[in-house]
Scaffold this motif. Structure first.
Motif, PDB file in Angstrom:
ATOM      1  N   UNK A  29       1.785   0.099  10.140  1.00 48.05           N
ATOM      2  CA  UNK A  29       0.962  -0.106   9.148  1.00 48.05           C
ATOM      3  C   UNK A  29       0.496  -0.896   9.695  1.00 48.05           C
ATOM      4  N   UNK A  30      -0.857  -1.028   9.737  1.00 52.01           N
ATOM      5  CA  UNK A  30      -2.036  -2.093  10.173  1.00 52.01           C
ATOM      6  C   UNK A  30      -1.984  -2.427   8.843  1.00 52.01           C
ATOM      7  N   UNK A  31      -1.840  -4.569   8.917  1.00 56.48           N
ATOM      8  CA  UNK A  31      -2.503  -4.766   7.509  1.00 56.48           C
ATOM      9  C   UNK A  31      -3.297  -6.025   8.076  1.00 56.48           C
ATOM     10  N   UNK A  32      -4.543  -5.873   7.261  1.00 58.11           N
ATOM     11  CA  UNK A  32      -5.354  -7.268   7.531  1.00 58.11           C
ATOM     12  C   UNK A  32      -5.786  -7.865   6.358  1.00 58.11           C
ATOM     13  N   UNK A  37      -6.207 -15.043   2.453  1.00 58.41           N
ATOM     14  CA  UNK A  37      -4.901 -14.153   2.896  1.00 58.41           C
ATOM     15  C   UNK A  37      -4.466 -13.861   1.607  1.00 58.41           C
ATOM     16  N   UNK A  38      -3.963 -13.683   0.867  1.00 61.07           N
ATOM     17  CA  UNK A  38      -3.554 -12.701  -0.700  1.00 61.07           C
ATOM     18  C   UNK A  38      -4.590 -11.523  -0.597  1.00 61.07           C
ATOM     19  N   UNK A  39      -5.131 -11.323  -0.343  1.00 65.48           N
ATOM     20  CA  UNK A  39      -6.578 -10.294  -0.473  1.00 65.48           C
ATOM     21  C   UNK A  39      -5.856  -8.711   0.650  1.00 65.48           C
ATOM     22  N   UNK A  40      -5.464  -8.282   0.795  1.00 64.47           N
ATOM     23  CA  UNK A  40      -4.772  -7.536   1.784  1.00 64.47           C
ATOM     24  C   UNK A  40      -5.359  -5.846   2.207  1.00 64.47           C
ATOM     25  N   UNK A  41      -5.549  -5.478   2.939  1.00 64.65           N
ATOM     26  CA  UNK A  41      -6.005  -4.001   3.412  1.00 64.65           C
ATOM     27  C   UNK A  41      -5.510  -3.696   4.440  1.00 64.65           C
ATOM     28  N   UNK A  42      -5.225  -2.277   4.304  1.00 65.67           N
ATOM     29  CA  UNK A  42      -4.372  -2.083   4.896  1.00 65.67           C
ATOM     30  C   UNK A  42      -5.149   0.020   6.151  1.00 65.67           C
ATOM     31  N   UNK A  43      -4.480   0.210   7.237  1.00 64.08           N
ATOM     32  CA  UNK A  43      -5.560   1.324   8.221  1.00 64.08           C
ATOM     33  C   UNK A  43      -4.782   2.128   6.798  1.00 64.08           C
ATOM     34  N   UNK A  44      -4.653   2.424   5.464  1.00 61.37           N
ATOM     35  CA  UNK A  44      -4.077   3.431   4.612  1.00 61.37           C
ATOM     36  C   UNK A  44      -4.801   2.956   3.448  1.00 61.37           C
ATOM     37  N   UNK A  45      -5.282   2.379   3.578  1.00 60.17           N
ATOM     38  CA  UNK A  45      -6.212   2.071   1.868  1.00 60.17           C
ATOM     39  C   UNK A  45      -7.434   2.386   3.025  1.00 60.17           C
ATOM     40  N   UNK A  49      -9.588   6.127   1.517  1.00 60.38           N
ATOM     41  CA  UNK A  49     -10.758   6.433   0.786  1.00 60.38           C
ATOM     42  C   UNK A  49     -11.437   7.528   1.454  1.00 60.38           C
ATOM     43  N   UNK A  50     -11.233   6.751   2.787  1.00 63.19           N
ATOM     44  CA  UNK A  50     -12.034   8.387   3.344  1.00 63.19           C
ATOM     45  C   UNK A  50     -11.947  10.080   3.303  1.00 63.19           C
ATOM     46  N   UNK A  51     -10.378  10.072   2.890  1.00 60.43           N
ATOM     47  CA  UNK A  51      -9.823  11.396   2.472  1.00 60.43           C
ATOM     48  C   UNK A  51     -10.537  11.449   1.608  1.00 60.43           C
ATOM     49  N   UNK A  52     -11.069  11.042   0.526  1.00 59.50           N
ATOM     50  CA  UNK A  52     -11.787  11.650  -0.894  1.00 59.50           C
ATOM     51  C   UNK A  52     -13.417  11.498   0.023  1.00 59.50           C
ATOM     52  N   UNK A  53     -13.503  10.842   0.688  1.00 65.48           N
ATOM     53  CA  UNK A  53     -15.433  11.000   0.840  1.00 65.48           C
ATOM     54  C   UNK A  53     -15.338  12.069   1.522  1.00 65.48           C
ATOM     55  N   UNK A  54     -14.782  12.482   2.376  1.00 64.62           N
ATOM     56  CA  UNK A  54     -14.583  13.312   2.886  1.00 64.62           C
ATOM     57  C   UNK A  54     -14.715  15.377   1.926  1.00 64.62           C
ATOM     58  N   UNK A  55     -13.750  15.436   1.422  1.00 66.22           N
ATOM     59  CA  UNK A  55     -13.573  16.375   0.296  1.00 66.22           C
ATOM     60  C   UNK A  55     -14.803  16.172  -0.694  1.00 66.22           C
ATOM     61  N   UNK A  87      -8.419   3.365  -3.293  1.00 65.83           N
ATOM     62  CA  UNK A  87      -7.703   4.381  -2.839  1.00 65.83           C
ATOM     63  C   UNK A  87      -6.062   4.013  -2.936  1.00 65.83           C
ATOM     64  N   UNK A  88      -5.307   2.296  -2.673  1.00 65.12           N
ATOM     65  CA  UNK A  88      -4.707   1.642  -3.253  1.00 65.12           C
ATOM     66  C   UNK A  88      -4.697   0.507  -4.070  1.00 65.12           C
ATOM     67  N   UNK A  89      -3.790   0.623  -5.011  1.00 70.98           N
ATOM     68  CA  UNK A  89      -4.650  -0.910  -6.620  1.00 70.98           C
ATOM     69  C   UNK A  89      -2.911  -0.886  -6.230  1.00 70.98           C
ATOM     70  N   UNK A  90      -3.116  -2.313  -6.272  1.00 74.26           N
ATOM     71  CA  UNK A  90      -1.189  -2.393  -5.872  1.00 74.26           C
ATOM     72  C   UNK A  90      -1.015  -3.005  -4.129  1.00 74.26           C
ATOM     73  N   UNK A  91      -2.107  -3.368  -3.556  1.00 71.54           N
ATOM     74  CA  UNK A  91      -2.001  -3.355  -1.697  1.00 71.54           C
ATOM     75  C   UNK A  91      -0.414  -3.788  -1.835  1.00 71.54           C
TER      76      UNK A  91
END
Ligand code: 2AM
Ligand code: CA
Length: 263
Positions: A29-32, A37-45, A49-55, A87-91
Motif C-alpha cells: 500500500x502507498x500511504x501519503x 500528518x493524520x489525514x491519510x490517503x492511499x493508492x486504493x482511495x 474513486x477512479x473505478x466509480x468515475x469510469x463506471x 471511496x474509503x471512509x475511515x482511511x
C-alpha cells in the motif's frame, strides 16, 4: 429517470469495488498525507474513486460525481443527478487495522437524496436505503427507530472533540458522556451513521465532516425515522462541511437542548 436501474448498478459497483479492496490486502500500500500528518490517503482511495468515475461516466454520462479524492469535476450545485462518494471512509482504520472502513455513496437528484449505500468491505455488510422504500442491511429490512432516554443511550463520539472544539462548551460534552450508558468510537463516520440506522448506536455526534463522509449515512438514518441535523438542529447543506448529529427520534431534541445549544 430509471431509479431501479441506477440502484442495481450502484449496488453491483460498490460490491465490485469492495472485492478489489479486499484483493489489495496482499499487495503493498502507498500511504501519503494530505492536509496534516493524520489525514491519510492511499493508492486504493484514489483507485477506488477512479473505478466509480469510469463506471458511472460510461453508463450514465450525464451524472456528476462529488468525490473526496476530487476525481470528478468541481461541483458547486446539486442540479441533476449527483453521486457523492467516499471511496474509503475511515482511511486511518484501513491503513492501521484493515477493517472498520467503508465505501460510502449517496445519490441525489436536484438536491434530494434518493439512494444511500454504505459497504463495510471486510465484514461484507451492505447498508442500503431507497427514498420511501426503507433501509436494509444485506437485504434484511432495518426496523424503524424507537426513542430511548439519554441514560440508556449508546453514543458514538470521538474523544478528541471533548478535549477541544469550537462549537460546544467542553463542560457540556463531559456531562453528556457521563450521562449516557456508554460511548463508542468506530473511526468511520459512514459506519457510525450506518450503526445508528441499524439501532446499534442510539446517537452519533461529530463536529466536522465533509459531504462524502455523511451523505449516504444521513439518508439511511432518515429512512428508518431517525433525525440528522447539525449540532444546533439545522438542516444539512450537502455541499458544505458540517457538524453532524444523528439519533433516534425524540432523543434528538432533548440532546440538542440540554447538551449542544449555547445559551
Ligand atoms: P476519512 O477517513 O474518509 O478521511 C474519523 O473520525 C471520520 O472523520 C472518518 O469518517 C474520516 O473520514 C472523517 N474525517 C477525518 N478527518 C476529517 C476532516 N479533517 N474533515 C472532515 N472529515 C474528517
Ligand atoms: Ca475517505
Amino acid at each position: 429517470m430509471n431509479w431501479k436501474e441506477i440502484d442495481t448498478y450502484a449496488k453491483h459497483w460498490i460490491k465490485e469495488a469492495g472485492e478489489r479492496i479486499r484483493a489489495s490486502f496482499g499487495l503493498e500500500l502507498t500511504v501519503e498525507t494530505k492536509s496534516n500528518a493524520n489525514d491519510l490517503v492511499t493508492n486504493m482511495d484514489k483507485a477506488t474513486e477512479e473505478f466509480f468515475y469510469e463506471k458511472i461516466n460510461q453508463q450514465f454520462p450525464e451524472h456528476r460525481i462529488l468525490g473526496e479524492e476530487g476525481v470528478g469535476e468541481i461541483i458547486q450545485d446539486l442540479k441533476g443527478i449527483v453521486w457523492i462518494i467516499d471511496p474509503i471512509d475511515g482511511t486511518i482504520n484501513f491503513v492501521h487495522q484493515q477493517r472498520n472502513f467503508a465505501i460510502s455513496i449517496g445519490i441525489f437528484e436536484d438536491g434530494v437524496g434518493k439512494i444511500g449505500l454504505i459497504y463495510d468491505v471486510v465484514h461484507d455488510e451492505l447498508y442500503h436505503s431507497f427514498k420511501g422504500g426503507g433501509a436494509f442491511m444485506n437485504g434484511i429490512r432495518l426496523p424503524d427507530l424507537k426513542p430511548v432516554p439519554v441514560k440508556e443511550t449508546i453514543l458514538a463520539i470521538n474523544a478528541s472533540w471533548i478535549n477541544s472544539n469550537k462549537l460546544i462548551p467542553k463542560e457540556k460534552l463531559i456531562k453528556l458522556v457521563s450521562d449516557v450508558r456508554g460511548t463508542r468510537s468506530t473511526g468511520s463516520a459512514a459506519l457510525e451513521l450506518a450503526y445508528v440506522a441499524a439501532g446499534r448506536y442510539d446517537a452519533y455526534v461529530t463536529l466536522r465532516l465533509s459531504p462524502w463522509d455523511y451523505a449516504a449515512g444521513l439518508l439511511l438514518v432518515q429512512e428508518v425515522g431517525g433525525a440528522v441535523t447539525d449540532v444546533y438542529g439545522n438542516d444539512i447543506d450537502f455541499l458544505k462541511k458540517s457538524s453532524i448529529f444523528a439519533s433516534r427520534p425524540g432523543l434528538h431534541e432533548e440532546m440538542i437542548d440540554t447538551y449542544f445549544k449555547n445559551e
